[in-house]
Design an enzyme around this catalytic site. Structure first.
Site, PDB file in Angstrom:
ATOM      1  N   PRO A  11       0.788  -1.235   0.000  1.00  0.00           N
ATOM      2  CA  PRO A  11       0.000   0.000   0.000  1.00  0.00           C
ATOM      3  C   PRO A  11       0.820   1.285   0.000  1.00  0.00           C
ATOM      4  O   PRO A  11       1.836   1.384   0.688  1.00  0.00           O
ATOM      5  CB  PRO A  11      -0.837  -0.100   1.279  1.00  0.00           C
ATOM      6  CG  PRO A  11      -0.230  -1.181   2.080  1.00  0.00           C
ATOM      7  CD  PRO A  11       0.466  -2.102   1.134  1.00  0.00           C
ATOM      8  N   ASN A  12       0.329   2.222  -0.772  1.00  0.00           N
ATOM      9  CA  ASN A  12       0.834   3.603  -0.879  1.00  0.00           C
ATOM     10  C   ASN A  12       2.125   3.735  -1.689  1.00  0.00           C
ATOM     11  O   ASN A  12       2.557   4.844  -1.971  1.00  0.00           O
ATOM     12  CB  ASN A  12       1.017   4.240   0.508  1.00  0.00           C
ATOM     13  CG  ASN A  12      -0.288   4.317   1.253  1.00  0.00           C
ATOM     14  OD1 ASN A  12      -1.275   4.833   0.719  1.00  0.00           O
ATOM     15  ND2 ASN A  12      -0.348   3.796   2.473  1.00  0.00           N
ATOM     16  N   ARG A  19       5.572  12.303  -2.306  1.00  0.00           N
ATOM     17  CA  ARG A  19       5.520  12.879  -0.953  1.00  0.00           C
ATOM     18  C   ARG A  19       6.617  12.254  -0.101  1.00  0.00           C
ATOM     19  O   ARG A  19       7.156  11.206  -0.435  1.00  0.00           O
ATOM     20  CB  ARG A  19       4.148  12.599  -0.307  1.00  0.00           C
ATOM     21  CG  ARG A  19       3.042  13.482  -0.868  1.00  0.00           C
ATOM     22  CD  ARG A  19       1.765  13.283  -0.066  1.00  0.00           C
ATOM     23  NE  ARG A  19       2.037  13.364   1.367  1.00  0.00           N
ATOM     24  CZ  ARG A  19       1.363  12.656   2.295  1.00  0.00           C
ATOM     25  NH1 ARG A  19       0.422  11.834   1.947  1.00  0.00           N
ATOM     26  NH2 ARG A  19       1.661  12.792   3.576  1.00  0.00           N
ATOM     27  N   TYR A  24      11.549   8.516   1.746  1.00  0.00           N
ATOM     28  CA  TYR A  24      11.466   7.525   0.672  1.00  0.00           C
ATOM     29  C   TYR A  24      12.153   7.959  -0.618  1.00  0.00           C
ATOM     30  O   TYR A  24      12.156   7.206  -1.603  1.00  0.00           O
ATOM     31  CB  TYR A  24       9.997   7.186   0.392  1.00  0.00           C
ATOM     32  CG  TYR A  24       9.266   6.666   1.609  1.00  0.00           C
ATOM     33  CD1 TYR A  24       9.660   5.471   2.211  1.00  0.00           C
ATOM     34  CD2 TYR A  24       8.193   7.366   2.164  1.00  0.00           C
ATOM     35  CE1 TYR A  24       9.008   4.995   3.333  1.00  0.00           C
ATOM     36  CE2 TYR A  24       7.527   6.891   3.278  1.00  0.00           C
ATOM     37  CZ  TYR A  24       7.943   5.710   3.864  1.00  0.00           C
ATOM     38  OH  TYR A  24       7.301   5.237   4.976  1.00  0.00           O
ATOM     39  N   ASN A  73       7.949  -5.726  -1.202  1.00  0.00           N
ATOM     40  CA  ASN A  73       7.922  -4.626  -0.235  1.00  0.00           C
ATOM     41  C   ASN A  73       6.475  -4.563   0.267  1.00  0.00           C
ATOM     42  O   ASN A  73       5.617  -3.971  -0.387  1.00  0.00           O
ATOM     43  CB  ASN A  73       8.327  -3.299  -0.889  1.00  0.00           C
ATOM     44  CG  ASN A  73       8.380  -2.169   0.136  1.00  0.00           C
ATOM     45  OD1 ASN A  73       7.852  -2.298   1.252  1.00  0.00           O
ATOM     46  ND2 ASN A  73       9.000  -1.056  -0.229  1.00  0.00           N
ATOM     47  N   ALA A  76       3.126  -1.099   4.736  1.00  0.00           N
ATOM     48  CA  ALA A  76       2.535  -1.139   6.089  1.00  0.00           C
ATOM     49  C   ALA A  76       1.999  -2.516   6.470  1.00  0.00           C
ATOM     50  O   ALA A  76       1.898  -2.825   7.664  1.00  0.00           O
ATOM     51  CB  ALA A  76       1.431  -0.098   6.194  1.00  0.00           C
ATOM     52  N   ASP A  86       1.552 -15.813   6.095  1.00  0.00           N
ATOM     53  CA  ASP A  86       1.192 -17.221   5.860  1.00  0.00           C
ATOM     54  C   ASP A  86       1.317 -17.579   4.377  1.00  0.00           C
ATOM     55  O   ASP A  86       1.769 -18.667   4.031  1.00  0.00           O
ATOM     56  CB  ASP A  86      -0.239 -17.500   6.335  1.00  0.00           C
ATOM     57  CG  ASP A  86      -0.318 -17.672   7.839  1.00  0.00           C
ATOM     58  OD1 ASP A  86       0.736 -17.876   8.478  1.00  0.00           O
ATOM     59  OD2 ASP A  86      -1.437 -17.592   8.387  1.00  0.00           O
ATOM     60  N   GLU A  97      12.486  -9.709   1.222  1.00  0.00           N
ATOM     61  CA  GLU A  97      11.692  -8.562   1.705  1.00  0.00           C
ATOM     62  C   GLU A  97      12.543  -7.302   1.551  1.00  0.00           C
ATOM     63  O   GLU A  97      13.693  -7.280   1.994  1.00  0.00           O
ATOM     64  CB  GLU A  97      11.349  -8.799   3.182  1.00  0.00           C
ATOM     65  CG  GLU A  97      10.602  -7.655   3.845  1.00  0.00           C
ATOM     66  CD  GLU A  97      10.349  -7.913   5.338  1.00  0.00           C
ATOM     67  OE1 GLU A  97      10.741  -8.988   5.862  1.00  0.00           O
ATOM     68  OE2 GLU A  97       9.772  -7.019   5.981  1.00  0.00           O
ATOM     69  N   HIS A  99      12.707  -3.057   2.044  1.00  0.00           N
ATOM     70  CA  HIS A  99      12.193  -1.770   2.519  1.00  0.00           C
ATOM     71  C   HIS A  99      13.145  -0.684   2.031  1.00  0.00           C
ATOM     72  O   HIS A  99      14.372  -0.805   2.209  1.00  0.00           O
ATOM     73  CB  HIS A  99      12.100  -1.723   4.047  1.00  0.00           C
ATOM     74  CG  HIS A  99      11.133  -2.720   4.583  1.00  0.00           C
ATOM     75  ND1 HIS A  99       9.777  -2.519   4.529  1.00  0.00           N
ATOM     76  CD2 HIS A  99      11.319  -3.943   5.117  1.00  0.00           C
ATOM     77  CE1 HIS A  99       9.164  -3.574   5.032  1.00  0.00           C
ATOM     78  NE2 HIS A  99      10.075  -4.460   5.392  1.00  0.00           N
ATOM     79  N   SER A 101      13.374   2.391   3.159  1.00  0.00           N
ATOM     80  CA  SER A 101      13.955   3.054   4.334  1.00  0.00           C
ATOM     81  C   SER A 101      14.507   1.985   5.290  1.00  0.00           C
ATOM     82  O   SER A 101      14.149   0.807   5.202  1.00  0.00           O
ATOM     83  CB  SER A 101      12.888   3.884   5.042  1.00  0.00           C
ATOM     84  OG  SER A 101      11.835   3.037   5.520  1.00  0.00           O
ATOM     85  N   ARG A 106      13.777   3.833  12.438  1.00  0.00           N
ATOM     86  CA  ARG A 106      12.592   4.684  12.551  1.00  0.00           C
ATOM     87  C   ARG A 106      11.871   4.421  13.869  1.00  0.00           C
ATOM     88  O   ARG A 106      12.383   3.733  14.748  1.00  0.00           O
ATOM     89  CB  ARG A 106      11.707   4.442  11.323  1.00  0.00           C
ATOM     90  CG  ARG A 106      12.468   4.801  10.026  1.00  0.00           C
ATOM     91  CD  ARG A 106      11.655   4.560   8.809  1.00  0.00           C
ATOM     92  NE  ARG A 106      10.442   5.347   8.839  1.00  0.00           N
ATOM     93  CZ  ARG A 106       9.379   5.110   8.062  1.00  0.00           C
ATOM     94  NH1 ARG A 106       9.426   4.120   7.191  1.00  0.00           N
ATOM     95  NH2 ARG A 106       8.320   5.858   8.147  1.00  0.00           N
TER      96      ARG A 106
END
Ligand code: CA2
Length: 147
Positions: A11-12, A19, A24, A73, A76, A86, A97, A99, A101, A106
Site C-alpha cells: 500500500p501507498n 511525498r 522515501y 515490499n 505497512a 502465511d 523482503e 524496505h 527506508s 525509525r
C-alpha cells in the site's frame, strides 16, 4: 520457458516520489520498475503494486504456481498482516523482503515485520537500490546470476 520473478509492492507505494522525499526519496515506482527490469535482464519480471491485502495474497498464490522468486515490499502490511506472512510461507523459492527506508532506524512501530521471520532475506535502508540488490541476490540463489 523461464519463470518470472514476482516483484510485489504494498500500500501507498504507488505514491513514491510524490511525498515524503526525506524518507522515501524522489524515485517513482515506475522508475523502480524500470530499474528492476534492467537488473533482471532476460529473466521475466511481474512487477505489481496494490493497496489491497487480498490482491497481494492472490499474487503470492500466483507466484507459488508460476514464479521462481518473490521480491516483496509489503509496506505497512509488514507490521500487520499474518495473512501475507502465511502466504509467503508457502512459497518454495527465494523470498526477499525489501524496505526502501531503514525501518529499524525509525519509530518503534516500524521495527517488527511479520514477514522477516519467514522470508529468505531482508534488505532495508538501501533506498530504491534495495530492489536491485534483491533481484541480484534472487538470481544468484536461483543459479541465474551472471557473476
Ligand atoms: O521503507 C519502505 O519501503 C516501507 O516499506 C514503506 C512503507 C512503510 O510503511 C514501511 O515502514 C517502510 C510505506 C510506504 C508509503 O509510501 C509513501 C509514498 C509516498 C509518500 C508517502 C508514503
Amino acid at each position: 520457458m523461464t519463470k518470472p520473478i514476482f516483484i510485489l509492492n504494498g500500500p501507498n507505494l504507488n505514491r513514491l516520489g510524490k511525498r515524503e522525499p526525506a524518507i522515501y526519496g524522489k524515485t517513482t515506482l515506475a522508475e523502480i520498475e524500470a530499474m528492476c527490469r534492467d537488473e533482471a535482464g532476460m529473466v521475466p519480471v511481474e512487477f505489481r503494486q496494490s493497496n489491497s491485502e487480498t490482491l497481494l495474497i492472490d499474487w503470492i498464490h500466483e507466484a507459488i504456481d508460476t514464479g521462481s522468486a518473490i521480491v516483496i515490499n509489503p509496506a505497512a502490511y509488514s507490521f500487520t498482516s499474518m495473512a501475507i506472512m502465511d502466504a509467503l510461507k508457502m512459497f518454495p523459492g527465494p523470498v526477499i523482503e525489501v524496505h526502501i527506508s531503514n525501518i529499524h532506524r525509525r519509530e518503534e512501530i516500524y521495527h517488527h515485520s511479520y514477514m522477516s521471520s519467514v522470508v529468505t532475506a531482508v534488505i532495508a535502508g538501501l533506498g530504491p537500490g534495495g530492489y536491485r540488490a534483491a533481484i541480484k541476490a534472487a538470481l544468484e540463489m536461483l543459479g541465474d546470476g551472471t557473476a
